[in-house]
Design a protein around this motif. Structure first.
Motif, PDB file in Angstrom:
ATOM      1  N   GLY A 137      60.602  22.506  35.058  1.00  0.00           N
ATOM      2  CA  GLY A 137      60.343  23.818  34.478  1.00  0.00           C
ATOM      3  C   GLY A 137      60.283  23.855  32.965  1.00  0.00           C
ATOM      4  N   LEU A 138      60.620  22.755  32.296  1.00  0.00           N
ATOM      5  CA  LEU A 138      60.646  22.797  30.836  1.00  0.00           C
ATOM      6  C   LEU A 138      59.237  22.926  30.259  1.00  0.00           C
ATOM      7  CD1 LEU A 138      62.346  22.775  28.324  1.00  0.00           C
ATOM      8  CD2 LEU A 138      62.367  20.284  28.374  1.00  0.00           C
ATOM      9  N   GLY A 139      58.253  22.289  30.903  1.00  0.00           N
ATOM     10  CA  GLY A 139      56.885  22.426  30.429  1.00  0.00           C
ATOM     11  C   GLY A 139      56.419  23.866  30.435  1.00  0.00           C
ATOM     12  N   ASP A 140      56.793  24.633  31.482  1.00  0.00           N
ATOM     13  CA  ASP A 140      56.441  26.051  31.534  1.00  0.00           C
ATOM     14  C   ASP A 140      57.083  26.817  30.385  1.00  0.00           C
ATOM     15  OD1 ASP A 140      54.763  26.415  33.862  1.00  0.00           O
ATOM     16  OD2 ASP A 140      56.497  25.857  35.064  1.00  0.00           O
ATOM     17  N   ARG A 141      58.359  26.535  30.120  1.00  0.00           N
ATOM     18  CA  ARG A 141      59.043  27.258  29.047  1.00  0.00           C
ATOM     19  C   ARG A 141      58.444  26.927  27.683  1.00  0.00           C
ATOM     20  NH1 ARG A 141      63.419  26.375  32.659  1.00  0.00           N
ATOM     21  NH2 ARG A 141      63.915  24.330  31.783  1.00  0.00           N
ATOM     22  N   LEU A 142      58.077  25.661  27.488  1.00  0.00           N
ATOM     23  CA  LEU A 142      57.471  25.288  26.212  1.00  0.00           C
ATOM     24  C   LEU A 142      56.091  25.916  26.038  1.00  0.00           C
ATOM     25  CD1 LEU A 142      58.483  21.514  26.052  1.00  0.00           C
ATOM     26  CD2 LEU A 142      59.507  23.418  24.798  1.00  0.00           C
ATOM     27  N   THR A 143      55.324  26.006  27.132  1.00  0.00           N
ATOM     28  CA  THR A 143      54.019  26.663  27.072  1.00  0.00           C
ATOM     29  C   THR A 143      54.164  28.113  26.653  1.00  0.00           C
ATOM     30  OG1 THR A 143      53.167  25.204  28.808  1.00  0.00           O
ATOM     31  CG2 THR A 143      51.939  27.221  28.379  1.00  0.00           C
TER      32      THR A 143
END
Length: 419
Positions: A137-143
């Motif tokens: 889920g970190l990629g979603d938060r960074l996006t």
């Protein structure tokens, strides 16, 4: 989802920053105008090698900041210049970790150039390469963080600081993520660099000395204080990197550097007079320790290196500058008992052909029966940048502050060695 709007307490508008920091951002913008024109003229084949060296330096500096330098300083210089495979300094595991970080940063550099979309899947790959872990889920938060930051009207350096804080918070909030000391995590740095490169700035290149000073080991209690500290640090690092990249060779556009040389000579004369005024007081102090001590000031222009060329080149290296530029120099020498201090301040032209930028650098050595040692341990940010459109009067306070600080630190080291 972590985003800029979820970080309460921040005031990202430039006019909410302290006055001196707003002035610094204006100086950065003026330097960037020169840097942008120079980059257009610079041969494209120089880009990859020079940028790769900067990225490797950044990686090693973050390891040093975290207390785990992978190699001694001499070996680190070899790793920066020749790559992580050189010299056999690293274990296979450490070498692969550093290679993974280098590939990730190079990928972000290319993505910023081509305008590649920052998808969650791509950012998840970047997270894995930089941290060695998969964080669901970190990629979603960074996006989401990048999207929110893009919508904020502010200076690119402020936006980069906001994204850094967002990435740091997202990583800390991720399940199983162990908190790192402030300023040491490679992921927040990479995200902040991405924001800057998308705004046609160079990447952020860390240095453990200013980072450790600007970002204390304990995080600032007030969010705005943390933002101001980051913006101040990032502005100084950007100035250092832009100045360094300006020193790389570009195509000659035929413009004269005469006005820049006029500024260089005026600054050099001020430095000479400044050190001459400081010398009697220093002489009185040292005579308390040794009645036969001596203090003298020597000087020279680009036609007279005075045996100091190697030291001016070392000072250029520390400031991320290419070696060998025309330099006006002033040297304060102090002999006391069996110990000698040589403090060298130089005004160097940046770039070939002339870019209209000058760098005031410093170097100090203490020679004693125990050997020769660096008396200052300067960072790339310990340098004053001047533009040809500056006047010596308006920039002299900053140059004098550098001179006074280096004299004080060098003399402290001299007396410490003697003790």
């Amino acid at each position: 989802m972590c985003c800029v709007s979820s970080l309460r307490g921040f005031e990202p508008a430039p006019d909410r920053l302290p006055h001196d920091l707003r002035v610094r951002l204006v100086e950065l913008d003026r330097l960037r105008e020169v840097w942008t024109g120079h980059q257009r003229r610079r041969p494209s084949h120089q880009w990859s090698g020079n940028r790769a060296r900067l990225l490797r330096r950044h990686i090693l500096e973050l390891r040093t900041l975290a207390g785990h330098p992978p190699a001694a300083s001499e070996a680190a210089e070899r790793l920066v210049n020749d790559g992580f495979d050189s010299g056999g300094f690293l274990s296979p595991e450490e070498r692969e970790r550093l290679h993974a970080e280098e590939r990730a940063l190079a990928s972000l550099t290319e993505a910023s150039r081509t305008g590649r979309e920052m998808t969650p899947a791509y950012l998840d790959d970047i997270v894995h390469s930089l941290t060695g872990r998969s964080v669901p889920g970190l990629g979603d938060r960074l996006t989401g963080c990048l999207a929110e930051a893009t919508a904020v009207w502010t200076h690119p350096v402020i936006r980069a600081a906001l994204v850094y804080l967002c990435a740091e918070q997202a990583l800390l909030a991720a399940e199983g993520a162990a908190p790192l000391p402030p300023g040491t995590g490679p992921l927040p740095w990479a995200m902040a660099s991405l924001v800057l490169m998308r705004a046609n700035h160079p990447p952020l290149i860390a240095d453990h000395r200013p980072v450790s000073v600007r970002l204390p080991r304990q995080r600032a209690p007030l969010p705005q204080d943390r933002l101001v500290a980051l913006v101040r640090l990032f502005a100084e690092l950007q100035i250092a990197v832009m100045r360094g990249e300006l020193s790389w060779t570009a195509v000659d556009d035929g413009e004269s550097g005469e006005h820049c040389q006029t500024l260089a000579r005026a600054t050099y004369r001020r430095l000479l007079e400044h050190l001459r005024q400081r010398a009697p007081a220093l002489s009185m102090v040292l005579r308390e320790l040794d009645p036969d001590s001596r203090v003298r000031v020597t000087f020279g222009d680009p036609a007279d290196a005075g045996g100091h060329r190697a030291r001016m080149d070392l000072a250029a290296d520390r400031a991320l500058l290419a070696r060998g530029g025309p330099s006006w120099w002033v040297c304060l020498e102090a002999d006391c008992t069996d110990t000698t201090l040589r403090l060298l301040l130089s005004v160097q032209e940046v770039g070939t052909p002339a870019t209209g930028v000058l760098a005031v650098t410093a170097d100090a050595l203490v020679d004693s029966p125990g050997g020769s040692e660096d008396a200052l341990d300067l960072a790339p940010t310990d340098c004053v940048t001047l533009l040809s459109t500056d006047s010596v009067d308006e920039r002299w306070p900053e140059v004098a502050a550098l001179a006074d600080e280096t004299v004080s630190r060098a003399v402290d080291r001299l007396t410490s060695v003697m003790a």
